[in-house]
Motif scaffolding. Sequence first.
Motif, PDB file in Angstrom:
ATOM      1  N   TYR A  32       3.055  -2.868  -7.085  1.00  0.00           N
ATOM      2  CA  TYR A  32       3.373  -4.287  -7.165  1.00  0.00           C
ATOM      3  C   TYR A  32       4.846  -4.520  -7.430  1.00  0.00           C
ATOM      4  N   GLU A  33       5.368  -5.559  -6.811  1.00  0.00           N
ATOM      5  CA  GLU A  33       6.674  -6.119  -7.169  1.00  0.00           C
ATOM      6  C   GLU A  33       6.376  -7.546  -7.623  1.00  0.00           C
ATOM      7  N   HIS A  37     -11.260  -4.715  -5.972  1.00  0.00           N
ATOM      8  CA  HIS A  37      -9.993  -5.460  -5.939  1.00  0.00           C
ATOM      9  C   HIS A  37     -10.267  -6.946  -5.715  1.00  0.00           C
ATOM     10  N   MET A  38     -11.158  -7.272  -4.790  1.00  0.00           N
ATOM     11  CA  MET A  38     -11.461  -8.680  -4.521  1.00  0.00           C
ATOM     12  C   MET A  38     -12.160  -9.341  -5.709  1.00  0.00           C
ATOM     13  N   ALA A  86      -4.149  -3.988 -14.333  1.00  0.00           N
ATOM     14  CA  ALA A  86      -5.589  -3.740 -14.334  1.00  0.00           C
ATOM     15  C   ALA A  86      -6.232  -3.880 -12.957  1.00  0.00           C
ATOM     16  N   ASP A  87      -5.454  -4.226 -11.938  1.00  0.00           N
ATOM     17  CA  ASP A  87      -5.993  -4.318 -10.576  1.00  0.00           C
ATOM     18  C   ASP A  87      -6.484  -2.930 -10.159  1.00  0.00           C
ATOM     19  N   PRO A  88      -7.703  -2.835  -9.635  1.00  0.00           N
ATOM     20  CA  PRO A  88      -8.190  -1.534  -9.169  1.00  0.00           C
ATOM     21  C   PRO A  88      -7.242  -0.843  -8.179  1.00  0.00           C
ATOM     22  N   PHE A  89      -6.525  -1.615  -7.365  1.00  0.00           N
ATOM     23  CA  PHE A  89      -5.546  -1.003  -6.462  1.00  0.00           C
ATOM     24  C   PHE A  89      -4.454  -0.295  -7.259  1.00  0.00           C
ATOM     25  N   ALA A  90      -4.010  -0.902  -8.348  1.00  0.00           N
ATOM     26  CA  ALA A  90      -2.977  -0.283  -9.187  1.00  0.00           C
ATOM     27  C   ALA A  90      -3.564   0.902  -9.955  1.00  0.00           C
ATOM     28  N   TYR A  96       0.832  -1.190   0.000  1.00  0.00           N
ATOM     29  CA  TYR A  96       0.000   0.000   0.000  1.00  0.00           C
ATOM     30  C   TYR A  96       0.873   1.249   0.000  1.00  0.00           C
ATOM     31  N   VAL A  97       0.510   2.188  -0.848  1.00  0.00           N
ATOM     32  CA  VAL A  97       1.177   3.482  -0.871  1.00  0.00           C
ATOM     33  C   VAL A  97       0.216   4.584  -0.410  1.00  0.00           C
TER      34      VAL A  97
END
Length: 94
Positions: A75-76, A22-23, A64-68, A8-9
């Motif tokens: 992500y790493e 996200h889920m 495409a992840d909503p978090f991204a 998380y940022v």
Amino acid sequence: MFILSLTYVKPNDEADRHMEPHMAWVKEGYAKGWFLASGRKVPRTGGVILAIGDRTAIEAYVAADPFALHGVAEYEITELAVTTAVEGLEILKR
């Protein structure tokens, strides 16, 4: 196999606002046969997903992840060439 480590940022309350989409994204990763296991980091600073598949496809899916998409997490992606696994986890060697 890939280890998708998201950090998380933004504050957890911002992550909570995007948790439902996200889920849904995570569930779709399982439906595609790419995700093998997932969960929160402890303490709650992000999460980890164990995945298999084509790296290019996995990278595109992660983007495409909503978090991204909403800048909640970064992500790493670590590729791991599994050479040994306990019985029942041979799928990790793909």
